[in-house]
Design a protein around this motif. Sequence first.
Motif, PDB file in Angstrom:
ATOM      1  N   LEU A 170       0.841  -1.207   0.000  1.00 23.18           N
ATOM      2  CA  LEU A 170       0.000   0.000   0.000  1.00 23.18           C
ATOM      3  C   LEU A 170       0.875   1.256   0.000  1.00 23.18           C
ATOM      4  CD1 LEU A 170      -2.818  -0.989   2.533  1.00 23.18           C
ATOM      5  CD2 LEU A 170      -3.138  -0.478   0.118  1.00 23.18           C
ATOM      6  N   LYS A 171       1.937   1.211   0.781  1.00 22.28           N
ATOM      7  CA  LYS A 171       2.803   2.399   0.850  1.00 22.28           C
ATOM      8  C   LYS A 171       3.447   2.675  -0.510  1.00 22.28           C
ATOM      9  CE  LYS A 171       3.675   1.976   5.770  1.00 22.28           C
ATOM     10  NZ  LYS A 171       4.599   1.551   6.818  1.00 22.28           N
ATOM     11  N   ILE A 172       3.886   1.615  -1.167  1.00 16.53           N
ATOM     12  CA  ILE A 172       4.529   1.810  -2.484  1.00 16.53           C
ATOM     13  C   ILE A 172       3.484   2.237  -3.518  1.00 16.53           C
ATOM     14  CG2 ILE A 172       5.925   0.678  -4.280  1.00 16.53           C
ATOM     15  CD1 ILE A 172       7.160  -1.009  -1.994  1.00 16.53           C
ATOM     16  N   ALA A 173       2.269   1.718  -3.367  1.00 15.29           N
ATOM     17  CA  ALA A 173       1.183   2.148  -4.274  1.00 15.29           C
ATOM     18  C   ALA A 173       0.942   3.652  -4.108  1.00 15.29           C
ATOM     19  CB  ALA A 173      -0.096   1.373  -3.970  1.00 15.29           C
ATOM     20  N   PHE A 174       0.972   4.133  -2.873  1.00 22.26           N
ATOM     21  CA  PHE A 174       0.762   5.574  -2.663  1.00 22.26           C
ATOM     22  C   PHE A 174       1.964   6.398  -3.142  1.00 22.26           C
ATOM     23  CE2 PHE A 174      -3.052   4.612  -0.246  1.00 22.26           C
ATOM     24  CZ  PHE A 174      -3.874   5.656  -0.655  1.00 22.26           C
ATOM     25  N   ALA A 175       3.162   5.826  -3.094  1.00 23.74           N
ATOM     26  CA  ALA A 175       4.316   6.548  -3.650  1.00 23.74           C
ATOM     27  C   ALA A 175       4.082   6.765  -5.148  1.00 23.74           C
ATOM     28  CB  ALA A 175       5.598   5.763  -3.412  1.00 23.74           C
ATOM     29  N   GLN A 222      -3.357   4.901  13.757  1.00 22.04           N
ATOM     30  CA  GLN A 222      -2.368   5.218  12.717  1.00 22.04           C
ATOM     31  C   GLN A 222      -1.647   6.537  12.995  1.00 22.04           C
ATOM     32  OE1 GLN A 222      -2.555   4.190   8.809  1.00 22.04           O
ATOM     33  NE2 GLN A 222      -3.109   2.132   9.420  1.00 22.04           N
ATOM     34  N   MET A 223      -2.332   7.450  13.637  1.00 20.58           N
ATOM     35  CA  MET A 223      -1.668   8.709  13.981  1.00 20.58           C
ATOM     36  C   MET A 223      -0.622   8.480  15.073  1.00 20.58           C
ATOM     37  SD  MET A 223      -4.575  11.598  13.926  1.00 20.58           S
ATOM     38  CE  MET A 223      -4.538  12.825  12.650  1.00 20.58           C
ATOM     39  N   GLU A 224      -0.884   7.520  15.967  1.00 20.71           N
ATOM     40  CA  GLU A 224       0.035   7.204  17.057  1.00 20.71           C
ATOM     41  C   GLU A 224       1.289   6.494  16.550  1.00 20.71           C
ATOM     42  OE1 GLU A 224      -0.884   7.202  20.948  1.00 20.71           O
ATOM     43  OE2 GLU A 224      -1.411   8.974  19.740  1.00 20.71           O
ATOM     44  N   ASP A 225       1.147   5.749  15.458  1.00 25.36           N
ATOM     45  CA  ASP A 225       2.238   4.903  14.972  1.00 25.36           C
ATOM     46  C   ASP A 225       2.988   5.625  13.854  1.00 25.36           C
ATOM     47  OD1 ASP A 225       3.813   3.063  13.724  1.00 25.36           O
ATOM     48  OD2 ASP A 225       2.165   1.723  13.113  1.00 25.36           O
ATOM     49  N   LYS A 226       4.241   5.987  14.126  1.00 29.18           N
ATOM     50  CA  LYS A 226       4.889   6.819  13.107  1.00 29.18           C
ATOM     51  C   LYS A 226       5.273   6.036  11.847  1.00 29.18           C
ATOM     52  CE  LYS A 226       9.528   7.209  15.197  1.00 29.18           C
ATOM     53  NZ  LYS A 226       9.524   5.781  15.532  1.00 29.18           N
ATOM     54  N   ASN A 227       5.159   4.732  11.885  1.00 22.17           N
ATOM     55  CA  ASN A 227       5.423   3.944  10.667  1.00 22.17           C
ATOM     56  C   ASN A 227       4.150   3.591   9.909  1.00 22.17           C
ATOM     57  OD1 ASN A 227       8.202   3.806  11.043  1.00 22.17           O
ATOM     58  ND2 ASN A 227       7.889   2.259  12.641  1.00 22.17           N
ATOM     59  N   SER A 228       3.065   4.263  10.214  1.00 21.65           N
ATOM     60  CA  SER A 228       1.789   3.862   9.603  1.00 21.65           C
ATOM     61  C   SER A 228       1.650   4.362   8.167  1.00 21.65           C
ATOM     62  CB  SER A 228       0.629   4.417  10.435  1.00 21.65           C
ATOM     63  OG  SER A 228       0.637   5.832  10.353  1.00 21.65           O
ATOM     64  N   LEU A 229       0.671   3.789   7.476  1.00 26.51           N
ATOM     65  CA  LEU A 229       0.334   4.235   6.118  1.00 26.51           C
ATOM     66  C   LEU A 229      -0.059   5.714   6.153  1.00 26.51           C
ATOM     67  CD1 LEU A 229      -0.260   3.552   3.139  1.00 26.51           C
ATOM     68  CD2 LEU A 229      -2.563   2.872   3.838  1.00 26.51           C
ATOM     69  N   TYR A 230      -0.845   6.094   7.163  1.00 26.22           N
ATOM     70  CA  TYR A 230      -1.274   7.490   7.291  1.00 26.22           C
ATOM     71  C   TYR A 230      -0.058   8.428   7.239  1.00 26.22           C
ATOM     72  CZ  TYR A 230      -2.636  11.818   9.558  1.00 26.22           C
ATOM     73  OH  TYR A 230      -2.811  13.144   9.834  1.00 26.22           O
ATOM     74  N   HIS A 231       0.961   8.121   8.046  1.00 20.11           N
ATOM     75  CA  HIS A 231       2.127   9.010   8.093  1.00 20.11           C
ATOM     76  C   HIS A 231       2.922   8.971   6.787  1.00 20.11           C
ATOM     77  CE1 HIS A 231       1.769  10.733  11.998  1.00 20.11           C
ATOM     78  NE2 HIS A 231       1.557   9.545  12.534  1.00 20.11           N
ATOM     79  N   GLU A 232       2.936   7.803   6.135  1.00 21.55           N
ATOM     80  CA  GLU A 232       3.652   7.708   4.859  1.00 21.55           C
ATOM     81  C   GLU A 232       2.981   8.627   3.829  1.00 21.55           C
ATOM     82  OE1 GLU A 232       6.224   5.641   5.314  1.00 21.55           O
ATOM     83  OE2 GLU A 232       7.069   6.324   3.411  1.00 21.55           O
ATOM     84  N   ILE A 233       1.661   8.600   3.827  1.00 28.16           N
ATOM     85  CA  ILE A 233       0.913   9.420   2.863  1.00 28.16           C
ATOM     86  C   ILE A 233       1.116  10.906   3.178  1.00 28.16           C
ATOM     87  CG2 ILE A 233      -1.427  10.018   2.104  1.00 28.16           C
ATOM     88  CD1 ILE A 233      -2.127   7.039   2.355  1.00 28.16           C
ATOM     89  N   GLN A 234       1.069  11.229   4.457  1.00 27.84           N
ATOM     90  CA  GLN A 234       1.275  12.621   4.857  1.00 27.84           C
ATOM     91  C   GLN A 234       2.657  13.105   4.376  1.00 27.84           C
ATOM     92  OE1 GLN A 234       1.761  13.310   9.083  1.00 27.84           O
ATOM     93  NE2 GLN A 234       0.038  14.751   9.037  1.00 27.84           N
ATOM     94  N   GLY A 250      21.125  12.000  -8.045  1.00 29.43           N
ATOM     95  CA  GLY A 250      21.376  13.041  -7.046  1.00 29.43           C
ATOM     96  C   GLY A 250      20.889  12.621  -5.680  1.00 29.43           C
ATOM     97  N   GLU A 251      20.181  13.542  -5.062  1.00 30.05           N
ATOM     98  CA  GLU A 251      19.748  13.327  -3.673  1.00 30.05           C
ATOM     99  C   GLU A 251      18.453  12.514  -3.618  1.00 30.05           C
ATOM    100  OE1 GLU A 251      17.988  16.235  -0.216  1.00 30.05           O
ATOM    101  OE2 GLU A 251      18.585  17.068  -2.162  1.00 30.05           O
ATOM    102  N   ASN A 252      18.355  11.666  -2.611  1.00 29.11           N
ATOM    103  CA  ASN A 252      17.101  10.941  -2.367  1.00 29.11           C
ATOM    104  C   ASN A 252      16.140  11.862  -1.614  1.00 29.11           C
ATOM    105  OD1 ASN A 252      17.783   8.503  -3.375  1.00 29.11           O
ATOM    106  ND2 ASN A 252      17.295   7.374  -1.512  1.00 29.11           N
ATOM    107  N   ILE A 253      15.075  12.273  -2.243  1.00 26.27           N
ATOM    108  CA  ILE A 253      14.160  13.151  -1.492  1.00 26.27           C
ATOM    109  C   ILE A 253      13.029  12.353  -0.861  1.00 26.27           C
ATOM    110  CG2 ILE A 253      14.697  15.305  -2.695  1.00 26.27           C
ATOM    111  CD1 ILE A 253      12.185  14.792  -4.408  1.00 26.27           C
ATOM    112  N   TYR A 254      12.912  11.087  -1.281  1.00 28.87           N
ATOM    113  CA  TYR A 254      11.946  10.194  -0.631  1.00 28.87           C
ATOM    114  C   TYR A 254      12.484   8.780  -0.730  1.00 28.87           C
ATOM    115  CZ  TYR A 254       7.943   7.243   0.303  1.00 28.87           C
ATOM    116  OH  TYR A 254       7.125   6.280   0.832  1.00 28.87           O
ATOM    117  N   GLN A 255      12.338   8.076   0.343  1.00 30.85           N
ATOM    118  CA  GLN A 255      12.852   6.709   0.362  1.00 30.85           C
ATOM    119  C   GLN A 255      11.945   5.834   1.206  1.00 30.85           C
ATOM    120  OE1 GLN A 255      16.310   5.700  -0.694  1.00 30.85           O
ATOM    121  NE2 GLN A 255      15.341   3.713  -0.450  1.00 30.85           N
ATOM    122  N   PHE A 256      11.510   4.752   0.619  1.00 27.46           N
ATOM    123  CA  PHE A 256      10.830   3.729   1.418  1.00 27.46           C
ATOM    124  C   PHE A 256      11.531   2.421   1.117  1.00 27.46           C
ATOM    125  CE2 PHE A 256       7.859   0.243   1.907  1.00 27.46           C
ATOM    126  CZ  PHE A 256       7.524   0.417   3.250  1.00 27.46           C
ATOM    127  N   GLY A 257      11.903   1.667   2.154  1.00 27.39           N
ATOM    128  CA  GLY A 257      12.656   0.437   1.922  1.00 27.39           C
ATOM    129  C   GLY A 257      14.142   0.748   1.974  1.00 27.39           C
TER     130      GLY A 257
END
Length: 519
Positions: free
Chosen positions: A336-341, A416-428, A489-496
Amino acid sequence: MGATGKQPEWLDDAVFYEIYPQSFLDSNSDGIGDINGITQKLDYIKELGCNAIWINPCFTSPFGDAGYDVEDYYSVAPRYGTNEDLARLFAEAHQREMHVLLDLVPGHTAVTHKWFKESMKAQKNEYTDRYIWTDSVWEEPQGMGCIRGISDRDGACVVNFFSHQPALNYGYYEQKCPWQQSMDDEGPKATLEAMKDVMRFWLKMGCDGFRVDMAGSLVKNDPEGKGNILLWQNIRTFLNEEFPKAAMVSEWGEPDKSLQGGFHMDFLLHFGPSHYNDLFRCEEPFFSSRGKGDISAFVEKYRENYEKSERKGLICIPSGNHDMDRLARTIKGDELKIAFAFLLSMPGAPFIYYGDEIGMRYVEGLTSVEGGYNRTGSRSPMQWNDGLNAGFSTAAAEKLYIAQDSVADRPTVFAQMEDKNSLYHEIQKLIKIRRAHPALLNKGEIEFVYAKKDTYPFAYVRSSGDERILVVLNPSDKKVSFPYEGVLGENIYQFGRDVTGDGTTVNVDARTAAFITLN
Ligand code: NOJ
């Protein structure tokens, strides 16, 4: 490009949140969501990063198709509140620099609409030609459904979707029977003016534009869309004169046509030839970690539409909507996180379907509610917290509009707001990065770098002015690579894990997504 009006500036960085009003937040404990519930949650939507909302139809209706069967275009359905509540929602949204699109359903009404009741009368009246009728009850319109045998009027009435949704009469582009009127006949012209009045009413009240239901279906016998383009150009002229800032987004799925008709943006749809379902909703979706999907047919089609629409970012790719299975029915967790990326790095305005930001599930096995059928499982009430009815409503559970996901570990906004690794935070995080980089915004260009048949990863470059950003997506469980000549160049977003390049090849670890600047 035809009659296209100037695109309202706010669309440039718009990220939409789609709200199915009956299932978002119930502010008066009757088991059904309402307008004041939406107003209460504007700060939540803004904090997520969305600065625009699309609300599914909220007008008076018998709700045989969840409100897509309008009985009165001018009043908010009492179950959702009042027109004043909606005006307040517009004002509150504007105070937060947010914008609101209503859902315009111009193609059909409910059978309970007063226009239809008049149109069913045997005596000729103002509404006789508001709908499409054949000349005799025994004559069914070929290739289309109809309503017949319930009116004094001798005729069969064409329907547009379900058999209780009579088609409004905008005329036929090619007329093949005597009862088929031309677009220039009085009846069709009056229907068009009536729909402009509807738009005028809500735009004056403060709405910022419309998502238009089945926009390419109004003029009949129009295989190439020429009549429908003309009709929408007529509406565009009206909007340019009276409401130049109004935004128009079409459910049409053929951007070359809708944009000529003056729409600012069109949707990629889950039916028709778009290959949208290859991404998330098929047996082997591309965004599954099994790595058996194919991105190439989607890209080919996207590219075709992109070229046809003058390489502008005008095709909106939704995370889902009230008509299709929840994203989380087929993909989960990191997928899901990669789908939102992907969704948040493509051109066109992203549309997040309420609840997709927390990975809400498709609720299996529900009986159809208000014409939802298999769509019902994607329309269950929002899950806010661990309280009663997940914070959606304080009514008794059996009074809820649709039963909720009853699984014990159902996702909630609170958790999801409490968990900083959540999908919510990834999307934010992804939305913040999108906003900070013009190349990633709605009008930034796209070039596909790597999108091979049955192969991972998927890579493209977004650009605007001097800024170029390489997007690399590998949802699969395998480490992969692709040929790429250029310095990263620079990584401005990274998941994984890290994505590395040696000037000829880029290596991408399993379950990884990255946005990397290029010089
Ligand atoms: C498309 C809408 O999204 C869907 O929910 C509705 O049933 C049909 N159009 C008919 O209005």
